[in-house]
Design a protein around this motif. Structure first.
Motif, PDB file in Angstrom:
ATOM      1  N   LEU A   9       0.831  -1.201   0.000  1.00 12.16           N
ATOM      2  CA  LEU A   9       0.000   0.000   0.000  1.00 12.16           C
ATOM      3  C   LEU A   9       0.871   1.259   0.000  1.00 12.16           C
ATOM      4  CD1 LEU A   9      -2.933   0.841  -0.001  1.00 12.16           C
ATOM      5  CD2 LEU A   9      -2.860   0.852   2.484  1.00 12.16           C
ATOM      6  N   GLY A  10       1.948   1.231   0.739  1.00 10.72           N
ATOM      7  CA  GLY A  10       2.870   2.369   0.748  1.00 10.72           C
ATOM      8  C   GLY A  10       3.510   2.599  -0.605  1.00 10.72           C
ATOM      9  N   THR A  55      -7.640   3.752  -9.377  1.00 10.74           N
ATOM     10  CA  THR A  55      -6.730   2.607  -9.344  1.00 10.74           C
ATOM     11  C   THR A  55      -6.209   2.375  -7.935  1.00 10.74           C
ATOM     12  OG1 THR A  55      -6.058   3.088 -11.608  1.00 10.74           O
ATOM     13  CG2 THR A  55      -4.615   1.663 -10.328  1.00 10.74           C
ATOM     14  N   PHE A  56      -5.876   3.459  -7.246  1.00 12.66           N
ATOM     15  CA  PHE A  56      -5.394   3.328  -5.878  1.00 12.66           C
ATOM     16  C   PHE A  56      -6.461   2.747  -4.966  1.00 12.66           C
ATOM     17  CE2 PHE A  56      -5.304   5.203  -1.622  1.00 12.66           C
ATOM     18  CZ  PHE A  56      -4.211   4.522  -1.128  1.00 12.66           C
ATOM     19  N   ALA A  61      -8.798  -1.467  -1.507  1.00 10.81           N
ATOM     20  CA  ALA A  61      -9.846  -2.429  -1.182  1.00 10.81           C
ATOM     21  C   ALA A  61      -9.324  -3.863  -1.255  1.00 10.81           C
ATOM     22  CB  ALA A  61     -11.032  -2.261  -2.120  1.00 10.81           C
ATOM     23  N   SER A  62      -8.465  -4.114  -2.242  1.00 12.03           N
ATOM     24  CA  SER A  62      -7.951  -5.474  -2.392  1.00 12.03           C
ATOM     25  C   SER A  62      -7.021  -5.864  -1.240  1.00 12.03           C
ATOM     26  CB  SER A  62      -7.240  -5.646  -3.734  1.00 12.03           C
ATOM     27  OG  SER A  62      -6.045  -4.925  -3.754  1.00 12.03           O
ATOM     28  N   THR A  63      -6.383  -4.891  -0.585  1.00 15.83           N
ATOM     29  CA  THR A  63      -5.515  -5.243   0.542  1.00 15.83           C
ATOM     30  C   THR A  63      -6.326  -5.780   1.721  1.00 15.83           C
ATOM     31  OG1 THR A  63      -5.544  -2.986   1.408  1.00 15.83           O
ATOM     32  CG2 THR A  63      -3.722  -3.588  -0.034  1.00 15.83           C
ATOM     33  N   PHE A  64      -7.587  -5.380   1.812  1.00 19.49           N
ATOM     34  CA  PHE A  64      -8.425  -5.883   2.899  1.00 19.49           C
ATOM     35  C   PHE A  64      -9.021  -7.258   2.590  1.00 19.49           C
ATOM     36  CE2 PHE A  64      -8.683  -1.224   3.635  1.00 19.49           C
ATOM     37  CZ  PHE A  64      -8.107  -1.234   4.881  1.00 19.49           C
ATOM     38  N   PHE A  65      -9.157  -7.577   1.307  1.00 18.56           N
ATOM     39  CA  PHE A  65      -9.802  -8.838   0.934  1.00 18.56           C
ATOM     40  C   PHE A  65      -8.806  -9.970   0.683  1.00 18.56           C
ATOM     41  CE2 PHE A  65     -13.089  -5.744  -0.524  1.00 18.56           C
ATOM     42  CZ  PHE A  65     -13.990  -6.061   0.468  1.00 18.56           C
TER      43      PHE A  65
END
Length: 67
Positions: A9-10, A55-56, A61-65
């Motif tokens: 994410l960073g 895009t970000f 969202a994908s980092t949580f799933f």
């Protein structure tokens, strides 16, 4: 231990920031060369920033799933 989702994410935030900076800088340069095109350039810039941010947010969202 380092959480790889936070690292990803960073890196994504870094990419988004660079992309938006390049977009805004080039829009400002173009507007300086042709001031009469400013309104069209501003519209394109806002659309570009929206797509970059989109895009970000998909990545966010994908980092949580995932994982």
């Amino acid at each position: 231990m380092l959480n790889l989702k936070i690292l990803a994410l960073g890196i994504a935030v870094l990419g988004v920031s660079l992309g938006e900076g390049i977009l805004v800088a080039n829009t400002a340069k173009s507007a300086a060369r042709q001031p009469e095109m400013y309104s069209k350039l501003q519209t394109l810039m806002i659309m570009g920033v929206a797509f970059i941010e989109g895009t970000f947010f998909v990545l966010l969202a994908s980092t949580f799933f995932v994982g």
